[in-house]
Design an enzyme around this catalytic site. Structure first.
Site, PDB file in Angstrom:
ATOM      1  N   LYS A   1       0.832  -1.208   0.000  1.00 54.71           N
ATOM      2  CA  LYS A   1       0.000   0.000   0.000  1.00 54.71           C
ATOM      3  C   LYS A   1       0.867   1.259   0.000  1.00 54.71           C
ATOM      4  CE  LYS A   1      -2.275  -1.258   3.720  1.00 54.71           C
ATOM      5  NZ  LYS A   1      -1.676  -2.597   3.891  1.00 54.71           N
ATOM      6  N   THR A   2       1.903   1.290   0.830  1.00 50.84           N
ATOM      7  CA  THR A   2       2.787   2.451   0.862  1.00 50.84           C
ATOM      8  C   THR A   2       3.523   2.608  -0.461  1.00 50.84           C
ATOM      9  OG1 THR A   2       3.094   2.202   3.253  1.00 50.84           O
ATOM     10  CG2 THR A   2       4.716   3.533   2.081  1.00 50.84           C
TER      11      THR A   2
ATOM     12  N   ASP B   1      -1.605   6.705   6.374  1.00 51.31           N
ATOM     13  CA  ASP B   1      -1.538   5.281   6.702  1.00 51.31           C
ATOM     14  C   ASP B   1      -2.381   4.984   7.943  1.00 51.31           C
ATOM     15  OD1 ASP B   1      -0.797   2.675   6.407  1.00 51.31           O
ATOM     16  OD2 ASP B   1       1.240   2.930   7.170  1.00 51.31           O
TER      17      ASP B   1
ATOM     18  N   THR C   1      -5.667  -1.476   7.215  1.00 51.79           N
ATOM     19  CA  THR C   1      -5.673  -2.931   7.325  1.00 51.79           C
ATOM     20  C   THR C   1      -7.014  -3.433   7.837  1.00 51.79           C
ATOM     21  OG1 THR C   1      -4.734  -2.727   9.557  1.00 51.79           O
ATOM     22  CG2 THR C   1      -3.185  -3.046   7.746  1.00 51.79           C
TER      23      THR C   1
ATOM     24  N   ARG D   1       6.667  -8.244   1.744  1.00 53.28           N
ATOM     25  CA  ARG D   1       7.564  -7.800   2.817  1.00 53.28           C
ATOM     26  C   ARG D   1       8.249  -8.991   3.474  1.00 53.28           C
ATOM     27  NH1 ARG D   1       4.754  -3.941   6.559  1.00 53.28           N
ATOM     28  NH2 ARG D   1       5.595  -2.376   5.128  1.00 53.28           N
TER      29      ARG D   1
END
Length: 376
Positions: A80-81, A125, A174, A233
């Site tokens: 997302k980032t 965020d 999230t 990640r």
């Protein structure tokens, strides 16, 4: 604590998940920054989201206007980032980064919004964790590009409208269900980030290995991807651990044997389960005969907090088919019995299906120690 971008700088892994934690701290984000793709063309996976986002951005560029506000939902570590940074880069606009927990008062949000340049992208965020007064201010800012600054207190307080430059808000969450409906409705485009396939993770791993300047064998990439829980990640973190092992204890090449030795050292098995995941399944099968068992009882049995079991471990176990949530409690599935190589008792929760056993990838149904009796 927060860094200069209002991002948390506390422990990267508050639940002690180690190599398979989907969360990242400030130090790891710096490493991730070097591996992030810079354009939609370089971004691997999320094809539907990429196509939809490309259309939104191309349309905005042709009209020479800021695009609609964008909401991205999905688990941590799915990109997302990265997509927020790509959006700003594709638009050729500055990017401002902050987070929901950093917006504690409406004044905090007003300070951010009032300093935005025209066309700037604001990445917020964990938007669902923003304070309610700031949330209500954001409604007006997103729709009318205006904030109402309250001056004074009590009956004499007055609201002074302050125009702000047109901007694009990119929100990330999230837990999309925790967003109030008025806030969700103000986003013109909503994207849901799915977990990645093993093939997509392999492509990401080869790209990252190239950026790190370390040779990565095809079978090693396949092994790492299969244990990465569908999360880039985690895949990149495991890749760095394999690189470390290859440089310190090997010949500098990330081979299949090196990858397997590294993942065994960090207690990540062939399906991506770590120590806590296996402890939950072991207790559930051997002590409670496969369940059903309550969350608090299960958490005490593995020596963890109930929140840790429910929020950190259970989502992956349920998604992978090892655990089921029922009105009576947590229940082990046939795949869990098979993965641990334990023969289920005849009265197991899944009955005949569990007794027959189901073989998952890399697992066999064995005749290990049978389940012992325990409190149901």
């Amino acid at each position: 604590m927060y860094d200069h971008d209002d991002r948390p700088t506390g422990p990267a892994d508050p639940y002690g998940r180690g190599a398979v934690s989907p969360e990242a701290g400030a130090d790891e984000r710096q490493v991730e920054g070097a591996l992030r793709p810079r354009s939609l063309d370089d971004f691997v996976g999320q094809e539907r989201v990429r196509d939809q986002l490309s259309l939104v951005l191309d349309s905005a560029r042709k009209r020479n206007r800021a695009p609609d506000h964008i909401l991205m939902s999905g688990g941590p570590g799915l990109g997302k980032t990265t997509l927020a940074m790509i959006i700003a880069a594709e638009l050729g606009a500055p990017l401002r980064i902050t987070s929901g927990p950093a917006i504690e008062r409406s004044g905090d949000l007003a300070a951010v919004l009032s300093t935005l340049q025209e066309g700037e992208v604001l990445f917020l965020d964990e938007i669902h964790r923003m304070a309610r007064p700031a949330e209500e201010m954001l409604y007006v800012a997103m729709e009318d590009f205006r904030v109402d600054v309250v001056v004074g207190k009590g009956p004499g307080a007055t609201a002074i409208p302050l125009d702000i430059a047109p901007f694009t808000l990119v929100g990330a969450t999230t837990r999309a269900g925790m967003l109030p409906a008025p806030l969700r409705d103000r986003f013109g485009f909503t994207a849901h980030m799915d977990f990645y396939t093993a093939e997509e993770l392999e492509r990401i791993l080869h790209r990252s290995a190239g950026l790190l300047g370390v040779p990565l064998a095809e079978d090693a990439a396949r092994e790492i991807a299969g244990r990465s829980r569908g999360t880039p990640r985690i895949a990149n973190r495991l890749l760095r651990r394999v690189r470390d092992y290859a440089e310190v204890r090997g010949d500098g090449i990330m081979s299949l044997d090196t990858a397997r030795a590294t993942l065994e050292l960090y207690e990540v098995d062939e399906l991506g389960l770590d120590r806590l995941d296996r402890a939950i399944l072991d207790v559930l099968l051997n002590r409670f005969r496969g369940g059903p068992v309550g969350l608090s009882t299960l958490a005490v049995s593995v020596g963890e907090e109930a929140e840790t079991v429910e929020v950190v471990a259970e989502p992956f176990l349920v998604r992978s088919g090892f655990l089921a949530r029922t009105p009576r409690g947590r229940v082990a599935t046939p795949l869990a019995w098979a993965h641990l190589g334990i023969t289920p008792p005849p009265d197991a929760a899944f009955g005949a299906a569990a007794a027959v056993g189901t073989t998952g990838p890399g697992t066999t149904t064995g005749n290990g120690a049978g389940a012992t009796s325990g409190t149901p």
